[in-house]
Scaffold this active site. Structure first.
Site, mmCIF file in Angstrom:
data_model
loop_
_atom_site.group_PDB
_atom_site.id
_atom_site.type_symbol
_atom_site.label_atom_id
_atom_site.label_comp_id
_atom_site.label_asym_id
_atom_site.label_seq_id
_atom_site.Cartn_x
_atom_site.Cartn_y
_atom_site.Cartn_z
ATOM 1 N N TYR A 196 0.845 -1.194 0.000
ATOM 2 C CA TYR A 196 0.000 0.000 0.000
ATOM 3 C C TYR A 196 0.886 1.252 0.000
ATOM 4 O O TYR A 196 1.739 1.418 0.854
ATOM 5 C CB TYR A 196 -0.887 -0.036 1.251
ATOM 6 C CG TYR A 196 -2.091 0.889 1.264
ATOM 7 C CD1 TYR A 196 -2.170 2.017 0.457
ATOM 8 C CD2 TYR A 196 -3.159 0.647 2.112
ATOM 9 C CE1 TYR A 196 -3.276 2.845 0.482
ATOM 10 C CE2 TYR A 196 -4.268 1.473 2.162
ATOM 11 C CZ TYR A 196 -4.318 2.580 1.342
ATOM 12 O OH TYR A 196 -5.414 3.422 1.384
ATOM 13 N N CYS A 197 0.680 2.128 -0.975
ATOM 14 C CA CYS A 197 1.368 3.419 -1.047
ATOM 15 C C CYS A 197 2.891 3.219 -1.038
ATOM 16 O O CYS A 197 3.432 2.526 -1.883
ATOM 17 C CB CYS A 197 0.897 4.319 0.097
ATOM 18 S SG CYS A 197 1.462 6.037 -0.027
ATOM 19 N N VAL A 198 3.602 3.816 -0.059
ATOM 20 C CA VAL A 198 5.063 3.711 -0.041
ATOM 21 C C VAL A 198 5.514 2.261 0.096
ATOM 22 O O VAL A 198 6.578 1.884 -0.412
ATOM 23 C CB VAL A 198 5.648 4.570 1.097
ATOM 24 C CG1 VAL A 198 5.157 4.116 2.446
ATOM 25 C CG2 VAL A 198 7.163 4.542 1.088
ATOM 26 N N GLY A 210 4.017 -0.137 -1.369
ATOM 27 C CA GLY A 210 3.897 -0.654 -2.726
ATOM 28 C C GLY A 210 5.105 -0.269 -3.570
ATOM 29 O O GLY A 210 5.611 -1.075 -4.360
ATOM 30 N N PHE A 248 -1.665 -1.114 -4.004
ATOM 31 C CA PHE A 248 -2.712 -0.163 -3.650
ATOM 32 C C PHE A 248 -2.136 1.250 -3.781
ATOM 33 O O PHE A 248 -1.229 1.631 -3.054
ATOM 34 C CB PHE A 248 -3.183 -0.363 -2.207
ATOM 35 C CG PHE A 248 -3.966 -1.616 -1.948
ATOM 36 C CD1 PHE A 248 -4.414 -2.430 -2.978
ATOM 37 C CD2 PHE A 248 -4.279 -1.992 -0.643
ATOM 38 C CE1 PHE A 248 -5.142 -3.578 -2.724
ATOM 39 C CE2 PHE A 248 -5.010 -3.142 -0.378
ATOM 40 C CZ PHE A 248 -5.438 -3.937 -1.411
#
Length: 579
Positions: free
Chosen positions: A312-314, A316, A341
């Site tokens: 998710y985000c960083v 990812g 994500f």
């Protein structure tokens, strides 16, 4: 006669309107120069465009006053009508109270503010011949200033606050002052009533055990709720910029609980909030001692060849680097699939967050990180600034001016539950990725001495973006599809960075768009994507099962704490509770 000035107001002359235009123009010039770092220099405006903008502003200002006076000024019973094309006709939640349009005084303030806002934004857009990033900074600074000076933010120009003050005898302002002093003491704006939530009871409450702990993270294994589960387990990597439980909020919103109920063996990494002992951590540590270590731990525990992963985000972004490292080392088969994500690897279109990585900002980050870590409240303030109107000024009005009670809201509780970041990692992340965009340059970044290349990643990937994401813009997330070389399913979810992800099927909110076949460009995807109402989670579950539908019974190590790695403690664990 006391009302003489009101009954016979002075109509501004054209010269007076031009004078005010010049004053506003000079004030904005100073603001734009400061934002652009060119104080003392003349910004490159096209004189003809500026003249048109200023003339239009003067004309519309005169027209506004004429409508106001022709309809009776402050003595009129109805507000002065605004032309349909005027900025004053735009819908704006700040001015939702009927008094903003029904009362002559507030109506004049509202229309004047919107007219000024329109003028200043046009002036910011009129700056030409500067670097696109500098121009983006000008727009961001102008927007921030306008959000701050909105008449709704001040007690004597907000009709709701005036009425509330009269009704309560000023108690709202006293209560608001208490709220403000409490926020100043903790150094953070409060969004919700934190006393209504308790980790492990009504938030982050999905049953499980911490089965592995390192100085960097705890690994949670969630208790199965089905008799059989998919053979390939799932490891979720949340961003360490926030607490992990964005994916395990209340049971009705929990992605973790939903995935467990779908018959998936779910593991999740709970990162430790940084302290002085973590001052020397770099990105390599989060890859090797974090993601790779967790992958190997779960493979060893369950005796499986590979795992599904979510970043998710960083996390990812980091997962992409982890996959590239595994590919370079011939170990790509450790990961059966990768789900991203709202994650970015190409930061050339990273949105307004990229405005916070210039030399001046980096010096400030260095000063704020003198203890070896960055206080999470700084990052929280940065993210709030990206949506200042919604996440700062609306709460200033509600909390400080109206003195309203804080509502209990699990997502906002998570949003205020900040984590600290290791100073070296944070600096490298901002400079190497956001500023220099090195991750998409093959071989430009090395992990533990191994150069990585994202194009070597053949792992099947599910890339999810948010239609209204202001942190990881759609155009930026799409670039993942251009850098990975394996099969990819791209999906666009309704809403933004959080609500676009946390959208359980039972809620039947928003929608998503997807194409049956891979598309060469984002425009082609948007043109051909099919819209489906509701949550995209079932689509992801179908994609996972399509890769490998084999199941195994829940026994032995599939039960948290029953395998080689014994339970350290109950979920959600100590790391998420540490302050």
């Amino acid at each position: 006669m006391q009302n003489a000035d009101i009954m016979e107001p002075h109509l501004p002359t054209l010269e007076e309107m031009q004078q005010w235009t010049q004053v506003i123009g000079r004030a904005q010039q100073l603001m734009l120069e400061q934002a652009a770092g060119t104080t003392g220099q003349t910004l490159p405006f096209d004189p003809a465009i500026v003249a048109r903008i200023q003339t239009s502003f003067a004309d519309e200002g005169m027209a506004l006053w004429r409508r106001f006076l022709d309809s009776g000024g402050l003595l009129r019973s109805q507000p002065a009508p605004a032309p349909a094309t005027s900025p004053a006709s735009r819908k704006d939640r700040r001015f939702a109270d009927p008094a903003w349009t029904e009362h002559p005084f507030y109506d004049l303030i509202r229309q004047s503010y919107l007219l000024l806002s329109d003028y200043l934004m046009k002036m910011a857009d009129a700056v030409d011949g500067v670097d696109p990033k500098q121009k983006a900074k000008l727009r961001f600074a102008t927007t921030g200033l306008l959000d701050a000076i909105a008449p709704s933010n001040f007690p004597f120009t907000n009709p709701q606050v005036v009425q509330k003050t009269i009704e309560s005898g000023g108690e709202n302002l006293v209560k608001g002052l208490k709220h403000m002093l409490a926020d100043l003491e903790k150094g953070q704006l409060t969004h919700t009533d934190g006393t209504q939530f308790e980790l492990g009871r009504n938030i982050a409450a999905t049953p499980g055990k911490v089965i592995h702990e390192t100085p960097l993270y705890q690994l949670i294994h969630y208790a199965p709720t089905t008799d059989v589960v998919l053979e390939t387990p799932l490891i979720i990597f949340p961003p360490w910029i926030n607490r992990f439980y964005i994916l395990d909020l209340s049971p009705e919103k929990s992605f973790v609980k939903w995935a467990v109920d779908q018959g998936i063996s779910v593991f999740l990494v709970s990162w430790k909030s940084a302290d002085a002992s973590m001052k020397d951590l770099v990105w390599d540590d989060y890859i090797l001692k974090g993601q790779v270590d967790a992958i190997d731990t779960v493979r060893d525990l369950l005796k499986v060849k590979s795992v599904h992963t979510i970043g998710y985000c960083v996390a990812g972004t980091t997962l992409a680097a982890t996959l590239a490292l595994l590919a370079a080392r011939g170990e790509a088969d450790k990961v059966a699939s990768a789900t991203f994500f709202t994650a970015q690897v190409d930061f050339s279109q990273a949105g307004d967050l990229a405005l916070f990585v210039d030399d001046e900002q980096m010096k400030m980050v260095e000063q704020l990180s003198s203890k070896g870590f960055l206080d999470g409240r700084y990052m929280a303030a940065t993210f709030n600034l990206l949506r200042g109107r919604d996440l700062i000024w609306s709460y200033v009005v509600n909390n400080y001016l109206l003195g309203m009670d804080y509502p209990p809201f699990d997502l906002l509780y998570w949003n205020g539950d900040t984590t600290n970041l290791p100073a070296r990692w944070h600096r490298d992340y901002l400079t190497q990725l956001y500023r220099d965009n090195l991750l998409v340059v093959p071989g430009a970044i090395s992990i533990d001495g191994t150069p990585i290349d994202l194009t070597r990643i053949m792992t099947p990937a599910y890339v999810q973006a948010g239609k209204e994401d202001h942190i990881a813009p759609l155009e930026s997330v799409w670039q993942l599809t251009r850098n990975l070389s394996g099969p990819i399913r791209f999906l666009l979810a309704g809403s933004g960075h959080i609500a676009g992800v946390i959208n359980p099927p039972a809620a039947m909110k928003y929608q998503y768009w997807a194409c049956d076949e891979a598309q060469p460009t984002l425009d082609a995807f948007l043109a051909g994507a099919k819209e489906t109402k509701g949550s995209w989670w079932p689509d992801w579950r179908g994609w996972i099962e399509g890769l490998d539908s084999r199941t195994v019974p829940v026994k032995g190590a599939r039960v948290p704490g029953k395998g080689r790695f014994k339970a350290v403690e109950d979920a959600p664990g100590r790391y998420v509770k540490a302050r």
